[in-house]
Design a protein around this motif. Structure first.
Motif, PDB file in Angstrom:
ATOM      1  N   ASP A  60      41.215  47.160  39.964  1.00  0.00           N
ATOM      2  CA  ASP A  60      41.290  47.140  38.187  1.00  0.00           C
ATOM      3  C   ASP A  60      40.656  45.768  37.844  1.00  0.00           C
ATOM      4  O   ASP A  60      40.184  45.771  37.003  1.00  0.00           O
ATOM      5  CB  ASP A  60      42.686  47.630  38.024  1.00  0.00           C
ATOM      6  CG  ASP A  60      42.597  49.152  38.021  1.00  0.00           C
ATOM      7  OD1 ASP A  60      41.514  49.610  38.078  1.00  0.00           O
ATOM      8  OD2 ASP A  60      43.830  49.556  37.573  1.00  0.00           O
ATOM      9  N   LEU A  61      41.348  44.744  38.387  1.00  0.00           N
ATOM     10  CA  LEU A  61      41.135  43.399  38.027  1.00  0.00           C
ATOM     11  C   LEU A  61      39.460  43.220  38.023  1.00  0.00           C
ATOM     12  O   LEU A  61      38.957  42.551  36.905  1.00  0.00           O
ATOM     13  CB  LEU A  61      42.014  42.453  38.818  1.00  0.00           C
ATOM     14  CG  LEU A  61      41.511  40.849  38.343  1.00  0.00           C
ATOM     15  CD1 LEU A  61      41.845  40.594  36.947  1.00  0.00           C
ATOM     16  CD2 LEU A  61      42.139  39.844  39.350  1.00  0.00           C
ATOM     17  N   ALA A  62      38.758  43.630  38.706  1.00  0.00           N
ATOM     18  CA  ALA A  62      37.563  43.367  39.128  1.00  0.00           C
ATOM     19  C   ALA A  62      36.519  44.012  38.303  1.00  0.00           C
ATOM     20  O   ALA A  62      35.586  43.744  37.868  1.00  0.00           O
ATOM     21  CB  ALA A  62      37.012  43.344  40.691  1.00  0.00           C
ATOM     22  N   LYS A  63      37.376  45.180  37.698  1.00  0.00           N
ATOM     23  CA  LYS A  63      36.365  46.185  36.904  1.00  0.00           C
ATOM     24  C   LYS A  63      36.639  46.010  35.409  1.00  0.00           C
ATOM     25  O   LYS A  63      36.062  46.605  34.475  1.00  0.00           O
ATOM     26  CB  LYS A  63      36.496  47.620  37.201  1.00  0.00           C
ATOM     27  CG  LYS A  63      36.146  47.780  38.659  1.00  0.00           C
ATOM     28  CD  LYS A  63      36.546  49.484  38.834  1.00  0.00           C
ATOM     29  CE  LYS A  63      37.877  49.614  39.146  1.00  0.00           C
ATOM     30  NZ  LYS A  63      38.288  50.866  39.497  1.00  0.00           N
ATOM     31  N   GLN A  87      41.149  33.182  32.769  1.00  0.00           N
ATOM     32  CA  GLN A  87      40.397  34.440  32.637  1.00  0.00           C
ATOM     33  C   GLN A  87      41.521  35.504  32.358  1.00  0.00           C
ATOM     34  O   GLN A  87      42.668  35.757  33.001  1.00  0.00           O
ATOM     35  CB  GLN A  87      39.819  34.861  33.992  1.00  0.00           C
ATOM     36  CG  GLN A  87      39.003  36.314  33.997  1.00  0.00           C
ATOM     37  CD  GLN A  87      37.848  36.358  33.218  1.00  0.00           C
ATOM     38  OE1 GLN A  87      37.037  35.408  33.205  1.00  0.00           O
ATOM     39  NE2 GLN A  87      37.834  37.274  32.285  1.00  0.00           N
ATOM     40  N   THR A  88      41.047  36.384  31.240  1.00  0.00           N
ATOM     41  CA  THR A  88      42.115  37.705  31.018  1.00  0.00           C
ATOM     42  C   THR A  88      41.364  38.882  31.494  1.00  0.00           C
ATOM     43  O   THR A  88      40.230  39.010  31.796  1.00  0.00           O
ATOM     44  CB  THR A  88      42.367  37.363  29.614  1.00  0.00           C
ATOM     45  OG1 THR A  88      40.918  37.652  28.738  1.00  0.00           O
ATOM     46  CG2 THR A  88      43.121  36.304  29.138  1.00  0.00           C
ATOM     47  N   ASN A  89      42.040  40.109  31.291  1.00  0.00           N
ATOM     48  CA  ASN A  89      41.777  41.490  31.721  1.00  0.00           C
ATOM     49  C   ASN A  89      42.005  42.212  30.582  1.00  0.00           C
ATOM     50  O   ASN A  89      42.733  41.999  29.923  1.00  0.00           O
ATOM     51  CB  ASN A  89      42.704  41.711  32.980  1.00  0.00           C
ATOM     52  CG  ASN A  89      41.984  42.900  33.476  1.00  0.00           C
ATOM     53  OD1 ASN A  89      42.433  44.013  33.094  1.00  0.00           O
ATOM     54  ND2 ASN A  89      41.605  42.822  34.639  1.00  0.00           N
ATOM     55  N   GLY A  94      48.167  39.475  30.981  1.00  0.00           N
ATOM     56  CA  GLY A  94      48.476  38.289  31.562  1.00  0.00           C
ATOM     57  C   GLY A  94      47.091  37.457  31.851  1.00  0.00           C
ATOM     58  O   GLY A  94      45.985  37.775  31.216  1.00  0.00           O
ATOM     59  N   GLU A  95      47.180  36.493  32.467  1.00  0.00           N
ATOM     60  CA  GLU A  95      46.193  35.385  32.729  1.00  0.00           C
ATOM     61  C   GLU A  95      46.060  35.136  34.012  1.00  0.00           C
ATOM     62  O   GLU A  95      46.622  35.222  34.802  1.00  0.00           O
ATOM     63  CB  GLU A  95      46.369  34.217  31.804  1.00  0.00           C
ATOM     64  CG  GLU A  95      46.554  34.347  30.405  1.00  0.00           C
ATOM     65  CD  GLU A  95      46.964  33.129  29.676  1.00  0.00           C
ATOM     66  OE1 GLU A  95      46.856  33.132  28.603  1.00  0.00           O
ATOM     67  OE2 GLU A  95      47.856  32.379  30.486  1.00  0.00           O
ATOM     68  N   TRP A  96      44.602  34.861  34.558  1.00  0.00           N
ATOM     69  CA  TRP A  96      44.457  34.514  35.841  1.00  0.00           C
ATOM     70  C   TRP A  96      43.704  33.236  35.968  1.00  0.00           C
ATOM     71  O   TRP A  96      42.837  33.026  34.840  1.00  0.00           O
ATOM     72  CB  TRP A  96      43.311  35.584  36.519  1.00  0.00           C
ATOM     73  CG  TRP A  96      44.086  36.858  36.973  1.00  0.00           C
ATOM     74  CD1 TRP A  96      44.792  37.160  38.125  1.00  0.00           C
ATOM     75  CD2 TRP A  96      44.563  38.126  36.080  1.00  0.00           C
ATOM     76  NE1 TRP A  96      45.313  38.549  38.108  1.00  0.00           N
ATOM     77  CE2 TRP A  96      45.366  38.650  36.934  1.00  0.00           C
ATOM     78  CE3 TRP A  96      44.324  38.177  34.847  1.00  0.00           C
ATOM     79  CZ2 TRP A  96      45.828  40.150  36.259  1.00  0.00           C
ATOM     80  CZ3 TRP A  96      45.069  39.320  34.196  1.00  0.00           C
ATOM     81  CH2 TRP A  96      45.820  40.209  34.857  1.00  0.00           C
ATOM     82  N   ALA A 114      33.855  31.771  44.358  1.00  0.00           N
ATOM     83  CA  ALA A 114      34.149  32.419  43.138  1.00  0.00           C
ATOM     84  C   ALA A 114      35.442  33.089  43.275  1.00  0.00           C
ATOM     85  O   ALA A 114      35.375  34.040  44.415  1.00  0.00           O
ATOM     86  CB  ALA A 114      33.010  33.075  42.670  1.00  0.00           C
ATOM     87  N   THR A 115      36.363  32.757  43.013  1.00  0.00           N
ATOM     88  CA  THR A 115      37.627  33.503  43.060  1.00  0.00           C
ATOM     89  C   THR A 115      38.626  33.680  41.733  1.00  0.00           C
ATOM     90  O   THR A 115      38.477  32.947  40.826  1.00  0.00           O
ATOM     91  CB  THR A 115      38.572  33.137  44.158  1.00  0.00           C
ATOM     92  OG1 THR A 115      38.709  31.286  43.892  1.00  0.00           O
ATOM     93  CG2 THR A 115      38.110  32.989  45.445  1.00  0.00           C
ATOM     94  N   LEU A 116      39.569  34.599  41.756  1.00  0.00           N
ATOM     95  CA  LEU A 116      40.631  34.769  40.613  1.00  0.00           C
ATOM     96  C   LEU A 116      42.039  34.734  41.245  1.00  0.00           C
ATOM     97  O   LEU A 116      42.003  35.318  42.458  1.00  0.00           O
ATOM     98  CB  LEU A 116      40.268  36.160  39.850  1.00  0.00           C
ATOM     99  CG  LEU A 116      39.104  36.192  39.101  1.00  0.00           C
ATOM    100  CD1 LEU A 116      39.228  37.801  38.430  1.00  0.00           C
ATOM    101  CD2 LEU A 116      39.399  35.240  37.757  1.00  0.00           C
ATOM    102  N   PHE A 117      42.776  33.773  40.724  1.00  0.00           N
ATOM    103  CA  PHE A 117      44.211  33.903  41.262  1.00  0.00           C
ATOM    104  C   PHE A 117      45.012  34.474  40.259  1.00  0.00           C
ATOM    105  O   PHE A 117      44.976  34.255  39.134  1.00  0.00           O
ATOM    106  CB  PHE A 117      44.491  32.486  41.479  1.00  0.00           C
ATOM    107  CG  PHE A 117      43.584  31.722  42.671  1.00  0.00           C
ATOM    108  CD1 PHE A 117      43.842  31.903  43.748  1.00  0.00           C
ATOM    109  CD2 PHE A 117      42.469  30.968  42.228  1.00  0.00           C
ATOM    110  CE1 PHE A 117      43.087  31.303  44.920  1.00  0.00           C
ATOM    111  CE2 PHE A 117      41.803  30.395  43.185  1.00  0.00           C
ATOM    112  CZ  PHE A 117      42.060  30.446  44.629  1.00  0.00           C
TER     113      PHE A 117
END
Length: 117
Positions: A60-63, A87-89, A94-96, A114-117
């Motif tokens: 869901d995060l990636a979409k 980055q937000t969703n 929350g925040e990444w 390229a990554t999200l944590f």
């Protein structure tokens, strides 16, 4: 030989931010070809289409990445720079931490991570 760490923060941001915007857009659209177009050769080899498709389908995060992200800073090391974004969703609260690693490959700026944590 060109080294990206010699560029100013402003020059790096002018390169990085449109690339990050594209990653957000094409991740949301599940568009593998456009998502990987600025990847280095090694990144493309590691991000095969089947695995990326599964990730797009499951995550869901990636979409649901928000176009509302914030630049946090730049880290220079060796022949690469790491540009950090908050980055937000649009679905999950929350925040990444977004991490974009850039460097030169054959005289062109490419994405080496390229990554999200």
């Amino acid at each position: 030989m060109m080294n990206i760490i010699e560029k100013t923060d402003e020059e790096i941001l002018a390169l990085a931010t449109p690339m990050w915007a594209d990653l957000v857009k094409y991740s949301n659209e599940k568009n593998y070809g456009a998502f990987t177009r600025n990847f280095s050769t090694a990144m493309k080899m590691g991000a095969n289409e089947i695995e990326m498709g599964k990730q797009f389908a499951r995550s869901d995060l990636a979409k649901n990445l928000s176009a509302d992200y914030k630049y946090l800073g730049i880290i220079r090391r060796g022949e690469y720079v790491t540009v950090l974004y908050k980055q937000t969703n649009t679905k999950d609260k929350g925040e990444w931490l977004g991490r974009l690693v850039l460097g030169y490959e054959k005289d062109k700026i490419k994405i080496f991570g390229a990554t999200l944590f």
